[in-house]
Motif scaffolding. Structure first.
Motif, mmCIF file in Angstrom:
data_model
loop_
_atom_site.group_PDB
_atom_site.id
_atom_site.type_symbol
_atom_site.label_atom_id
_atom_site.label_comp_id
_atom_site.label_asym_id
_atom_site.label_seq_id
_atom_site.Cartn_x
_atom_site.Cartn_y
_atom_site.Cartn_z
ATOM 1 N N ASP A 218 0.839 -1.189 0.000
ATOM 2 C CA ASP A 218 0.000 0.000 0.000
ATOM 3 C C ASP A 218 0.881 1.249 0.000
ATOM 4 N N SER A 219 0.280 2.406 0.168
ATOM 5 C CA SER A 219 1.039 3.661 0.119
ATOM 6 C C SER A 219 2.076 3.746 1.234
ATOM 7 N N SER A 220 1.802 3.141 2.375
ATOM 8 C CA SER A 220 2.781 3.124 3.464
ATOM 9 C C SER A 220 4.008 2.307 3.066
ATOM 10 N N GLY A 221 3.777 1.237 2.327
ATOM 11 C CA GLY A 221 4.887 0.423 1.830
ATOM 12 C C GLY A 221 5.730 1.189 0.831
ATOM 13 N N ILE A 222 5.072 1.924 -0.053
ATOM 14 C CA ILE A 222 5.809 2.740 -1.026
ATOM 15 C C ILE A 222 6.603 3.821 -0.299
ATOM 16 N N THR A 223 6.005 4.423 0.715
ATOM 17 C CA THR A 223 6.713 5.426 1.511
ATOM 18 C C THR A 223 7.934 4.804 2.190
ATOM 19 N N ALA A 224 7.795 3.581 2.675
ATOM 20 C CA ALA A 224 8.925 2.887 3.299
ATOM 21 C C ALA A 224 10.032 2.635 2.280
ATOM 22 N N LEU A 225 9.670 2.270 1.066
ATOM 23 C CA LEU A 225 10.684 2.065 0.018
ATOM 24 C C LEU A 225 11.431 3.369 -0.274
ATOM 25 N N ILE A 226 10.714 4.474 -0.296
ATOM 26 C CA ILE A 226 11.348 5.782 -0.510
ATOM 27 C C ILE A 226 12.289 6.097 0.653
ATOM 28 N N ALA A 227 11.855 5.820 1.878
ATOM 29 C CA ALA A 227 12.698 6.070 3.052
ATOM 30 C C ALA A 227 13.955 5.210 3.013
#
Length: 106
Positions: free
Chosen positions: A57-66
Motif C-alpha cells: 500500500d502507500s505506506s509500503g511505497i513510503t517505506a521504500l522511498i525512506a
C-alpha cells in the motif's frame, strides 16, 4: 493478509533484503528498520528483492522511498529487484520508477 517477512543475506555487491508477504501500514516500519540496521558501507549496494511481495500500500511505497533515501545518504546504492507487476505499475504512474533503479534480477 500475508505476514511480512524480511530476510537479509550478503551478496557480492553488498546486501540483499528479500521482502515477502504484505507490506502495508501495519508493518512498513519493519522495512525501514531493516535498512537502517543493515551494515552497508559506502560504495556498496542494497538489493531489495520484491519477488515474493504480495501486496504493497502507500505506506509500503513510503517505506521504500525512506529506504532509498537512507541508503543514498550513507553513500551506498539501492536497487529494487523482481518488482511485481502491480507495484511496478504504481511506481510508473507516480514517476517513482525514475527515482529507483529497477532490475529483473540482482
Amino acid at each position: 493478509m500475508k505476514p511480512l517477512t524480511i530476510t537479509e543475506s550478503p551478496t557480492p555487491a553488498g546486501l540483499a533484503l528479500e521482502v515477502a508477504g504484505d507490506l502495508d501500514h501495519s508493518n512498513a516500519r519493519r522495512l525501514r528498520e531493516a535498512a537502517h540496521g543493515a551494515a552497508l558501507p559506502a560504495g556498496r549496494l542494497l538489493a531489495v528483492d520484491l519477488g515474493k511481495l504480495e501486496f504493497c500500500d502507500s505506506s509500503g511505497i513510503t517505506a521504500l522511498i525512506a529506504v532509498r533515501n537512507h541508503v543514498l545518504s550513507a553513500g551506498a546504492d539501492v536497487v529494487l529487484v523482481a518488482v511485481p507487476a502491480n507495484l511496478l505499475r504504481l511506481l510508473r504512474l507516480t514517476g517513482l520508477d525514475e527515482w529507483f533503479d529497477i532490475r529483473d534480477s540482482v
